[in-house]
Design a protein around this motif. Structure first.
Motif, PDB file in Angstrom:
ATOM      1  N   SER A   3     -23.658 -20.994  44.865  1.00  0.00           N
ATOM      2  CA  SER A   3     -24.848 -20.355  45.411  1.00  0.00           C
ATOM      3  C   SER A   3     -25.649 -19.706  44.289  1.00  0.00           C
ATOM      4  CB  SER A   3     -24.445 -19.319  46.458  1.00  0.00           C
ATOM      5  OG  SER A   3     -23.645 -18.323  45.869  1.00  0.00           O
ATOM      6  N   PRO A   4     -26.953 -19.538  44.493  1.00  0.00           N
ATOM      7  CA  PRO A   4     -27.771 -18.933  43.448  1.00  0.00           C
ATOM      8  C   PRO A   4     -27.348 -17.483  43.187  1.00  0.00           C
ATOM      9  CG  PRO A   4     -29.083 -19.404  45.420  1.00  0.00           C
ATOM     10  CD  PRO A   4     -27.710 -19.915  45.667  1.00  0.00           C
ATOM     11  N   TYR A   5     -27.606 -17.046  41.984  1.00  0.00           N
ATOM     12  CA  TYR A   5     -27.241 -15.688  41.582  1.00  0.00           C
ATOM     13  C   TYR A   5     -28.033 -14.678  42.392  1.00  0.00           C
ATOM     14  CZ  TYR A   5     -26.502 -11.639  38.571  1.00  0.00           C
ATOM     15  OH  TYR A   5     -26.165 -10.402  38.090  1.00  0.00           O
ATOM     16  N   ASN A   6     -27.335 -13.720  42.967  1.00  0.00           N
ATOM     17  CA  ASN A   6     -27.958 -12.667  43.742  1.00  0.00           C
ATOM     18  C   ASN A   6     -27.491 -11.337  43.150  1.00  0.00           C
ATOM     19  OD1 ASN A   6     -28.247 -10.549  45.742  1.00  0.00           O
ATOM     20  ND2 ASN A   6     -28.728 -12.169  47.214  1.00  0.00           N
ATOM     21  N   GLU A   7     -28.396 -10.646  42.480  1.00  0.00           N
ATOM     22  CA  GLU A   7     -28.019  -9.421  41.767  1.00  0.00           C
ATOM     23  C   GLU A   7     -27.469  -8.347  42.699  1.00  0.00           C
ATOM     24  OE1 GLU A   7     -30.125  -6.237  38.822  1.00  0.00           O
ATOM     25  OE2 GLU A   7     -30.670  -8.341  38.606  1.00  0.00           O
ATOM     26  N   LYS A   8     -28.070  -8.170  43.843  1.00  0.00           N
ATOM     27  CA  LYS A   8     -27.609  -7.134  44.777  1.00  0.00           C
ATOM     28  C   LYS A   8     -26.173  -7.418  45.238  1.00  0.00           C
ATOM     29  CE  LYS A   8     -28.699  -4.729  49.000  1.00  0.00           C
ATOM     30  NZ  LYS A   8     -29.495  -4.635  50.211  1.00  0.00           N
ATOM     31  N   GLU A   9     -25.912  -8.672  45.614  1.00  0.00           N
ATOM     32  CA  GLU A   9     -24.552  -9.051  46.029  1.00  0.00           C
ATOM     33  C   GLU A   9     -23.556  -8.860  44.889  1.00  0.00           C
ATOM     34  OE1 GLU A   9     -24.195 -12.997  47.563  1.00  0.00           O
ATOM     35  OE2 GLU A   9     -25.640 -12.639  49.165  1.00  0.00           O
ATOM     36  N   THR A  10     -23.969  -9.238  43.696  1.00  0.00           N
ATOM     37  CA  THR A  10     -23.083  -9.132  42.543  1.00  0.00           C
ATOM     38  C   THR A  10     -22.737  -7.670  42.258  1.00  0.00           C
ATOM     39  OG1 THR A  10     -24.005 -11.160  41.632  1.00  0.00           O
ATOM     40  CG2 THR A  10     -22.782  -9.752  40.113  1.00  0.00           C
ATOM     41  N   VAL A  11     -23.707  -6.794  42.338  1.00  0.00           N
ATOM     42  CA  VAL A  11     -23.462  -5.364  42.118  1.00  0.00           C
ATOM     43  C   VAL A  11     -22.480  -4.847  43.163  1.00  0.00           C
ATOM     44  CG1 VAL A  11     -24.516  -3.067  42.208  1.00  0.00           C
ATOM     45  CG2 VAL A  11     -25.621  -4.891  40.910  1.00  0.00           C
ATOM     46  N   GLU A  12     -22.655  -5.248  44.404  1.00  0.00           N
ATOM     47  CA  GLU A  12     -21.724  -4.837  45.458  1.00  0.00           C
ATOM     48  C   GLU A  12     -20.316  -5.357  45.180  1.00  0.00           C
ATOM     49  OE1 GLU A  12     -23.527  -6.181  49.098  1.00  0.00           O
ATOM     50  OE2 GLU A  12     -25.147  -4.701  48.955  1.00  0.00           O
ATOM     51  N   MET A  13     -20.227  -6.596  44.707  1.00  0.00           N
ATOM     52  CA  MET A  13     -18.926  -7.186  44.389  1.00  0.00           C
ATOM     53  C   MET A  13     -18.269  -6.479  43.208  1.00  0.00           C
ATOM     54  SD  MET A  13     -19.838 -11.219  44.913  1.00  0.00           S
ATOM     55  CE  MET A  13     -18.281 -11.818  44.262  1.00  0.00           C
ATOM     56  N   LEU A  14     -19.058  -6.035  42.239  1.00  0.00           N
ATOM     57  CA  LEU A  14     -18.510  -5.322  41.079  1.00  0.00           C
ATOM     58  C   LEU A  14     -17.870  -4.005  41.485  1.00  0.00           C
ATOM     59  CD1 LEU A  14     -21.312  -5.892  38.420  1.00  0.00           C
ATOM     60  CD2 LEU A  14     -18.940  -6.677  38.248  1.00  0.00           C
ATOM     61  N   GLN A  15     -18.309  -3.436  42.569  1.00  0.00           N
ATOM     62  CA  GLN A  15     -17.801  -2.149  43.023  1.00  0.00           C
ATOM     63  C   GLN A  15     -16.505  -2.263  43.807  1.00  0.00           C
ATOM     64  OE1 GLN A  15     -21.386  -0.873  44.991  1.00  0.00           O
ATOM     65  NE2 GLN A  15     -22.045   0.286  43.196  1.00  0.00           N
TER      66      GLN A  15
END
Length: 69
Positions: A3-15
Protein backbone atom coordinates in the motif's frame (compact mmCIF):
# COMPACT_ATOMS: atom_id res chain seq x y z
CA UNK A 1 1.47 -4.90 -4.00
CA UNK A 2 2.37 -2.74 -1.01
CA UNK A 3 0.00 0.00 0.00
CA UNK A 4 1.14 3.58 -0.54
CA UNK A 5 3.05 5.27 2.26
CA UNK A 6 0.74 6.98 4.72
CA UNK A 7 2.60 9.18 7.20
CA UNK A 8 -0.23 9.39 9.73
CA UNK A 9 -0.65 5.59 9.83
CA UNK A 10 3.10 5.11 10.08
CA UNK A 11 3.37 7.51 13.03
CA UNK A 12 0.58 5.62 14.79
CA UNK A 13 2.34 2.33 14.09
CA UNK A 14 5.63 3.70 15.48
CA UNK A 15 3.90 4.37 18.78
CA UNK A 16 2.81 0.74 19.19
CA UNK A 17 5.45 -1.79 20.13
CA UNK A 18 3.94 -4.63 18.07
CA UNK A 19 4.00 -2.61 14.82
CA UNK A 20 7.06 -0.43 15.46
CA UNK A 21 9.52 -2.49 13.40
CA UNK A 22 7.24 -2.64 10.36
CA UNK A 23 6.59 1.11 10.56
CA UNK A 24 10.30 1.87 10.85
CA UNK A 25 10.98 -0.26 7.78
CA UNK A 26 8.42 1.87 5.93
CA UNK A 27 10.17 5.06 7.06
CA UNK A 28 13.54 3.72 5.90
CA UNK A 29 12.11 2.71 2.53
CA UNK A 30 10.36 6.05 2.10
CA UNK A 31 13.21 8.37 3.08
CA UNK A 32 16.50 6.52 2.41
CA UNK A 33 17.16 7.91 -1.04
CA UNK A 34 16.22 11.49 -0.17
CA UNK A 35 18.30 11.43 3.00
CA UNK A 36 21.22 9.80 1.18
CA UNK A 37 21.38 12.69 -1.30
CA UNK A 38 21.18 15.26 1.49
CA UNK A 39 24.12 13.56 3.20
CA UNK A 40 25.97 13.19 -0.08
CA UNK A 41 25.96 16.97 -0.49
CA UNK A 42 28.03 17.15 2.71
CA UNK A 43 30.52 14.33 2.04
CA UNK A 44 32.40 13.39 -1.10
CA UNK A 45 32.49 9.63 -0.76
CA UNK A 46 29.61 7.30 -1.57
CA UNK A 47 30.83 4.93 1.17
CA UNK A 48 30.92 7.73 3.75
CA UNK A 49 27.41 8.80 2.75
CA UNK A 50 26.15 5.23 3.14
CA UNK A 51 27.82 4.92 6.56
CA UNK A 52 26.28 8.17 7.72
CA UNK A 53 22.88 7.12 6.39
CA UNK A 54 23.08 3.85 8.32
CA UNK A 55 24.20 5.64 11.46
CA UNK A 56 21.34 8.12 11.11
CA UNK A 57 18.72 5.39 10.89
CA UNK A 58 20.38 3.42 13.69
CA UNK A 59 20.27 6.46 15.96
CA UNK A 60 16.62 7.05 15.02
CA UNK A 61 15.76 3.41 15.79
CA UNK A 62 17.50 3.42 19.16
CA UNK A 63 15.83 6.73 20.08
CA UNK A 64 12.26 5.79 19.12
CA UNK A 65 11.19 5.62 22.76
CA UNK A 66 11.64 9.40 22.87
CA UNK A 67 9.65 9.99 19.67
CA UNK A 68 6.62 12.22 20.02
CA UNK A 69 4.27 12.50 17.08
Amino acid sequence: MASPYNEKETVEMLQQEQTRRQAFEQVVAQYSEQLYWQIRRMVLSHDDANDLLQNTFLKAWTSLEYFRA
